[in-house]
Scaffold this active site. Structure first.
Site, PDB file in Angstrom:
ATOM      1  N   PHE A  56     -18.364  60.228  83.333  1.00 34.61           N
ATOM      2  CA  PHE A  56     -18.034  61.246  84.321  1.00 34.61           C
ATOM      3  C   PHE A  56     -18.535  62.598  83.803  1.00 34.61           C
ATOM      4  O   PHE A  56     -19.000  62.704  82.660  1.00 34.61           O
ATOM      5  CB  PHE A  56     -16.521  61.288  84.579  1.00 34.61           C
ATOM      6  N   ASP A 112      -7.461  69.605  76.885  1.00 38.44           N
ATOM      7  CA  ASP A 112      -8.508  70.416  77.481  1.00 38.44           C
ATOM      8  C   ASP A 112      -9.788  70.130  76.705  1.00 38.44           C
ATOM      9  O   ASP A 112      -9.771  70.082  75.474  1.00 38.44           O
ATOM     10  CB  ASP A 112      -8.169  71.915  77.432  1.00 38.44           C
TER      11      ASP A 112
HETATM   12  P1  ITT Z   1      -7.363  68.172  83.619  1.00 35.51           P
HETATM   13  O1  ITT Z   1      -6.662  67.960  84.913  1.00 35.51           O
HETATM   14  O2  ITT Z   1      -6.859  67.300  82.517  1.00 35.51           O
HETATM   15  O3  ITT Z   1      -7.459  69.636  83.200  1.00 35.51           O
HETATM   16  P2  ITT Z   1     -10.205  68.539  84.053  1.00 35.51           P
HETATM   17  O4  ITT Z   1     -11.116  67.698  84.903  1.00 35.51           O
HETATM   18  O5  ITT Z   1      -9.937  69.941  84.493  1.00 35.51           O
HETATM   19  O6  ITT Z   1      -8.877  67.706  83.848  1.00 35.51           O
HETATM   20  P3  ITT Z   1     -11.078  69.576  81.437  1.00 35.51           P
HETATM   21  O7  ITT Z   1     -10.641  70.938  81.820  1.00 35.51           O
HETATM   22  O8  ITT Z   1     -10.534  68.989  80.167  1.00 35.51           O
HETATM   23  O9  ITT Z   1     -10.821  68.503  82.595  1.00 35.51           O
HETATM   24  O10 ITT Z   1     -12.661  69.497  81.305  1.00 35.51           O
HETATM   25  C1  ITT Z   1     -13.495  70.373  82.018  1.00 35.51           C
HETATM   26  C2  ITT Z   1     -14.664  69.622  82.575  1.00 35.51           C
HETATM   27  O11 ITT Z   1     -15.512  69.196  81.513  1.00 35.51           O
HETATM   28  C3  ITT Z   1     -14.309  68.348  83.342  1.00 35.51           C
HETATM   29  O12 ITT Z   1     -14.019  68.613  84.684  1.00 35.51           O
HETATM   30  C4  ITT Z   1     -15.570  67.521  83.185  1.00 35.51           C
HETATM   31  O13 ITT Z   1     -16.526  67.863  84.170  1.00 35.51           O
HETATM   32  C5  ITT Z   1     -16.067  67.944  81.812  1.00 35.51           C
HETATM   33  N1  ITT Z   1     -15.630  66.983  80.798  1.00 35.51           N
HETATM   34  C6  ITT Z   1     -14.487  66.984  80.060  1.00 35.51           C
HETATM   35  N2  ITT Z   1     -14.442  65.936  79.234  1.00 35.51           N
HETATM   36  C7  ITT Z   1     -15.574  65.243  79.449  1.00 35.51           C
HETATM   37  C8  ITT Z   1     -16.122  64.060  78.906  1.00 35.51           C
HETATM   38  O14 ITT Z   1     -15.473  63.335  78.008  1.00 35.51           O
HETATM   39  N3  ITT Z   1     -17.296  63.647  79.370  1.00 35.51           N
HETATM   40  C9  ITT Z   1     -17.981  64.362  80.287  1.00 35.51           C
HETATM   41  N4  ITT Z   1     -17.547  65.477  80.857  1.00 35.51           N
HETATM   42  C10 ITT Z   1     -16.355  65.925  80.434  1.00 35.51           C
END
Ligand code: ITT
Length: 211
Positions: A162, A83
């Site tokens: 992203f 996360d």
């Molecule tokens: P999971 O299925 O693994 O939960 P997720 O897209 O929900 O994937 P997270 O909860 O870890 O991902 O992250 C929340 C948001 O934060 C994600 O949707 C991205 O928009 C942003 N985010 C996370 N890591 C990032 C990164 O390395 N660079 C840019 N944005 C990031």
């Protein structure tokens, strides 16, 4: 930190030093970053497109832990969950654990608008990885990188990155994460640091998982 996994039935019972791991995520960008780091050190990663429900919490480690336990209790295969969150100083750490919701609703343009007149642009990207297996219970690994929120969105020529990548510039670089190649981002990102911590443990001598 070590916690036990409840209600785990024992199975085959043989100790094997398996060099692969499943990553439970629905985010291909995250998966690619993690795969690239782990495969370069000989650990194969498979994508498991299931994840436990994300609980409401202001702690990303707690969210990851819950997801990992739920996923593990369904499939009983060793796995990792990650996360991540962007913590903006001027907003007392918001959006942090609410990053996915904020990105989905107001996106980068909304954040830049909210920060239009702010001089304090400092922000920290955090990554919480939880590994869960029958033998180890849950284990925690984290990574952080400090930087600033740019004034405009900046994507590179190859349109990489992203999420918040186009508005986050780590202090150590002239580029935003989105202007970097995958390898450049993985050089010192929050996720790379957490993954490397995990890999250090995973490759250590005292690691044995029961399958
Ligand atoms: P999971 O299925 O693994 O939960 P997720 O897209 O929900 O994937 P997270 O909860 O870890 O991902 O992250 C929340 C948001 O934060 C994600 O949707 C991205 O928009 C942003 N985010 C996370 N890591 C990032 C990164 O390395 N660079 C840019 N944005 C990031």
């Amino acid at each position: 930190m070590l916690k036990n996994v409840n209600n785990c039935s024992s199975n085959a019972g043989a100790y094997v030093n398996v060099r692969n791991v499943l990553f439970a995520t629905g985010n291909f960008h995250k998966f690619n970053e993690v795969r690239s780091i782990l495969s370069s050190i000989g650990i194969a990663v498979g994508m498991l497109r299931m994840k436990g429900k994300e609980i409401q919490s202001d702690n990303i480690m707690e969210i990851a832990e819950n997801c990992a336990l739920e996923a593990f209790n369904q499939c009983r295969i060793p796995l990792i969950v990650e996360d991540a969150g962007l913590f903006i100083d001027a907003f007392e750490g918001f959006p942090g654990p609410y990053s996915a919701y904020v990105y989905k609703t107001i996106q980068n343009r909304g954040i830049l608008k909210l920060m239009e007149n702010l001089q304090n642009r400092k922000a920290t990207f955090c990554s919480a990885i939880v590994y869960c297996s029958q033998e180890t219970g849950v284990l925690f690994f984290e990574g952080k990188v400090e930087g600033e929120i740019t004034f405009t969105e900046r994507k590179g020529d190859n349109n990489s990155g992203f999420g918040f990548d186009p508005i986050f510039q780590p202090f150590y670089s002239e580029k935003t994460f989105a202007e970097m190649t995958l390898e450049e981002k993985n050089y010192s990102s929050h996720r790379a640091k957490a993954v490397n911590e995990f890999a250090k443990w995973y490759n250590s001598d005292n690691r044995h998982d029961i399958f």
